[in-house]
Design a protein around this motif. Structure first.
Motif: not given
Length: 113
Positions: A1-3, A26-27, A93-96, A98-102
């Protein structure tokens, strides 16, 4: 959320604050909602608890009279733990991650531009 908030504040300053907050959080809420049901994997069945407690006592060097509060999950199907495995949680968890770092990488690049 911060980025995401940084990106929206720097590059989309015309948006209202409430709208920026909604987009940013929301993300995060979507990621949390997808991964949170898998937390039940760590809840131990009553038959499984003695094994978990003995392992914790052995690893931590605890005495038998000390209370143990521990949760555990395995990669194998264990009948005493209702044949639950941690693997579905690992994939979600892997998907989350990936989504977060993306989101971090994309917003960083967009801010840089």
């Amino acid at each position: 959320a911060a980025c995401i908030l940084q990106y929206l504040a720097l590059c989309r300053s015309h948006l209202y604050t409430a709208r920026r907050l909604f987009h940013a959080y929301s993300y995060c809420l979507v990621i949390i909602c997808i991964s949170s049901p898998f937390g039940a994997v760590f809840l131990n069945e009553k038959k499984w608890e003695p094994y978990v407690h003995s392992m914790v006592r052995e690893v931590q060097g605890m005495k038998d009279d000390e209370p143990v509060y521990a949760y555990a999950a395995t990669t194998n199907l264990v009948p005493d733990n209702n044949n639950r495995t941690i693997m579905p949680f690992v994939f979600v968890a892997l998907l989350s991650y990936v989504w977060s770092y993306s989101a971090f990488i994309v917003t960083t690049l967009l801010i840089y531009r």
